[in-house]
Motif scaffolding. Structure first.
Motif, PDB file in Angstrom:
ATOM      1  N   PHE A   1     102.029  95.475  41.263  1.00 61.35           N
ATOM      2  CA  PHE A   1     101.845  94.071  42.021  1.00 61.35           C
ATOM      3  C   PHE A   1     100.556  94.375  42.822  1.00 61.35           C
ATOM      4  CE2 PHE A   1     106.299  93.770  41.260  1.00 61.35           C
ATOM      5  CZ  PHE A   1     106.336  92.793  40.781  1.00 61.35           C
ATOM      6  N   ASN A   2      99.816  93.147  43.238  1.00 66.41           N
ATOM      7  CA  ASN A   2      98.721  93.347  44.052  1.00 66.41           C
ATOM      8  C   ASN A   2      99.137  93.446  45.610  1.00 66.41           C
ATOM      9  OD1 ASN A   2      96.613  93.085  41.665  1.00 66.41           O
ATOM     10  ND2 ASN A   2      97.291  90.841  41.721  1.00 66.41           N
ATOM     11  N   SER A   3     100.243  92.797  45.896  1.00 65.91           N
ATOM     12  CA  SER A   3     100.578  92.937  47.332  1.00 65.91           C
ATOM     13  C   SER A   3     102.140  92.966  47.550  1.00 65.91           C
ATOM     14  CB  SER A   3      99.697  91.756  48.064  1.00 65.91           C
ATOM     15  OG  SER A   3     100.407  90.571  47.652  1.00 65.91           O
ATOM     16  N   ALA A   4     102.296  93.181  48.594  1.00 66.65           N
ATOM     17  CA  ALA A   4     103.887  93.179  48.977  1.00 66.65           C
ATOM     18  C   ALA A   4     104.354  91.632  49.048  1.00 66.65           C
ATOM     19  CB  ALA A   4     103.940  93.780  50.406  1.00 66.65           C
ATOM     20  N   ASP A   5     103.551  90.929  49.304  1.00 67.07           N
ATOM     21  CA  ASP A   5     103.918  89.297  49.216  1.00 67.07           C
ATOM     22  C   ASP A   5     104.120  89.013  47.800  1.00 67.07           C
ATOM     23  OD1 ASP A   5     104.141  88.893  51.927  1.00 67.07           O
ATOM     24  OD2 ASP A   5     101.774  88.298  51.962  1.00 67.07           O
ATOM     25  N   GLU A   6     103.260  89.441  47.061  1.00 64.99           N
ATOM     26  CA  GLU A   6     103.317  89.064  45.585  1.00 64.99           C
ATOM     27  C   GLU A   6     104.785  89.656  45.186  1.00 64.99           C
ATOM     28  OE1 GLU A   6     101.163  90.264  41.319  1.00 64.99           O
ATOM     29  OE2 GLU A   6     100.003  90.090  43.264  1.00 64.99           O
ATOM     30  N   VAL A   7     105.286  90.812  45.239  1.00 65.38           N
ATOM     31  CA  VAL A   7     106.296  91.366  45.231  1.00 65.38           C
ATOM     32  C   VAL A   7     107.702  90.561  45.618  1.00 65.38           C
ATOM     33  CG1 VAL A   7     108.142  93.329  45.261  1.00 65.38           C
ATOM     34  CG2 VAL A   7     105.587  93.676  45.135  1.00 65.38           C
ATOM     35  N   ARG A   8     107.540  89.951  46.771  1.00 63.05           N
ATOM     36  CA  ARG A   8     108.891  89.225  47.385  1.00 63.05           C
ATOM     37  C   ARG A   8     108.657  87.921  46.611  1.00 63.05           C
ATOM     38  NH1 ARG A   8     105.947  91.075  52.050  1.00 63.05           N
ATOM     39  NH2 ARG A   8     107.052  92.861  52.950  1.00 63.05           N
ATOM     40  N   LEU A   9     107.609  87.286  46.257  1.00 60.15           N
ATOM     41  CA  LEU A   9     107.573  86.076  45.369  1.00 60.15           C
ATOM     42  C   LEU A   9     108.241  86.305  43.911  1.00 60.15           C
ATOM     43  CD1 LEU A   9     103.968  84.575  46.115  1.00 60.15           C
ATOM     44  CD2 LEU A   9     106.365  83.696  47.052  1.00 60.15           C
ATOM     45  N   ALA A  10     107.927  87.407  43.415  1.00 61.42           N
ATOM     46  CA  ALA A  10     108.584  87.663  42.100  1.00 61.42           C
ATOM     47  C   ALA A  10     110.038  87.864  42.415  1.00 61.42           C
ATOM     48  CB  ALA A  10     108.015  88.961  41.484  1.00 61.42           C
ATOM     49  N   ILE A  11     110.491  88.673  43.329  1.00 63.43           N
ATOM     50  CA  ILE A  11     111.879  88.864  43.667  1.00 63.43           C
ATOM     51  C   ILE A  11     112.601  87.314  43.775  1.00 63.43           C
ATOM     52  CG2 ILE A  11     113.588  89.566  45.257  1.00 63.43           C
ATOM     53  CD1 ILE A  11     111.637  91.773  45.855  1.00 63.43           C
ATOM     54  N   ARG A  12     112.015  86.715  44.458  1.00 68.76           N
ATOM     55  CA  ARG A  12     112.617  85.173  44.995  1.00 68.76           C
ATOM     56  C   ARG A  12     112.636  84.496  43.729  1.00 68.76           C
ATOM     57  NH1 ARG A  12     108.369  81.045  46.682  1.00 68.76           N
ATOM     58  NH2 ARG A  12     108.287  81.255  44.841  1.00 68.76           N
ATOM     59  N   ASP A  13     111.539  84.403  42.811  1.00 69.37           N
ATOM     60  CA  ASP A  13     111.822  83.880  41.330  1.00 69.37           C
ATOM     61  C   ASP A  13     112.637  84.361  40.307  1.00 69.37           C
ATOM     62  OD1 ASP A  13     109.656  82.248  42.357  1.00 69.37           O
ATOM     63  OD2 ASP A  13     107.948  83.341  41.134  1.00 69.37           O
ATOM     64  N   LEU A  14     112.991  85.711  40.467  1.00 70.83           N
ATOM     65  CA  LEU A  14     113.823  86.331  39.733  1.00 70.83           C
ATOM     66  C   LEU A  14     115.368  85.993  40.187  1.00 70.83           C
ATOM     67  CD1 LEU A  14     114.755  88.472  37.558  1.00 70.83           C
ATOM     68  CD2 LEU A  14     114.626  90.065  39.374  1.00 70.83           C
ATOM     69  N   VAL A  15     115.591  86.046  41.482  1.00 70.03           N
ATOM     70  CA  VAL A  15     116.939  85.649  41.978  1.00 70.03           C
ATOM     71  C   VAL A  15     117.218  84.138  41.776  1.00 70.03           C
ATOM     72  CG1 VAL A  15     118.393  85.191  44.092  1.00 70.03           C
ATOM     73  CG2 VAL A  15     117.039  87.487  43.721  1.00 70.03           C
ATOM     74  N   ARG A  16     116.256  83.552  42.008  1.00 68.01           N
ATOM     75  CA  ARG A  16     116.235  81.943  41.709  1.00 68.01           C
ATOM     76  C   ARG A  16     116.572  81.563  40.105  1.00 68.01           C
ATOM     77  NH1 ARG A  16     111.751  78.538  45.048  1.00 68.01           N
ATOM     78  NH2 ARG A  16     112.615  78.871  46.939  1.00 68.01           N
ATOM     79  N   SER A  17     115.914  82.240  39.211  1.00 69.75           N
ATOM     80  CA  SER A  17     116.172  81.924  38.010  1.00 69.75           C
ATOM     81  C   SER A  17     117.833  82.618  37.380  1.00 69.75           C
ATOM     82  CB  SER A  17     115.146  82.829  37.024  1.00 69.75           C
ATOM     83  OG  SER A  17     115.599  84.154  37.050  1.00 69.75           O
ATOM     84  N   ARG A  18     118.157  83.431  38.101  1.00 65.23           N
ATOM     85  CA  ARG A  18     119.545  83.970  37.814  1.00 65.23           C
ATOM     86  C   ARG A  18     120.568  83.085  38.249  1.00 65.23           C
ATOM     87  NH1 ARG A  18     118.973  90.320  38.482  1.00 65.23           N
ATOM     88  NH2 ARG A  18     117.776  90.968  36.395  1.00 65.23           N
ATOM     89  N   ASN A  19     120.120  82.416  39.507  1.00 67.93           N
ATOM     90  CA  ASN A  19     121.266  81.372  40.066  1.00 67.93           C
ATOM     91  C   ASN A  19     121.302  80.045  39.452  1.00 67.93           C
ATOM     92  OD1 ASN A  19     122.023  83.264  41.998  1.00 67.93           O
ATOM     93  ND2 ASN A  19     120.416  82.485  43.456  1.00 67.93           N
TER      94      ASN A  19
END
Length: 65
Positions: A40-58
């Motif tokens: 990833f380009n930044s830690a914020d980008e990682v956090r967004l990817a995690i949020r999107d992953l968790v949302r898609s599984r929910n």
């Protein structure tokens, strides 16, 4: 930059380490393992990817009988 802990929902879920001019995510929790070793380009980008992953599984499709 040194390694940095990444938290989601107040819980540590992984770390990022510098790698090839980017940040490589190392997952330490199973629910984010799909992002393990992605860069990833930044830690914020990682956090967004995690949020999107968790949302898609929910958002599971409902089965129709």
């Amino acid at each position: 930059m040194q390694k940095q802990v990444i938290e989601f929902g107040g819980e540590p879920v992984g770390i990022v380490i510098p790698d090839e001019d980017r940040l490589k995510f190392i997952a330490v929790k199973f629910h984010v393992i799909d992002l393990d070793e992605r860069r990833f380009n930044s830690a914020d980008e990682v956090r967004l990817a995690i949020r999107d992953l968790v949302r898609s599984r929910n958002i599971a499709p409902t089965a129709h009988v």
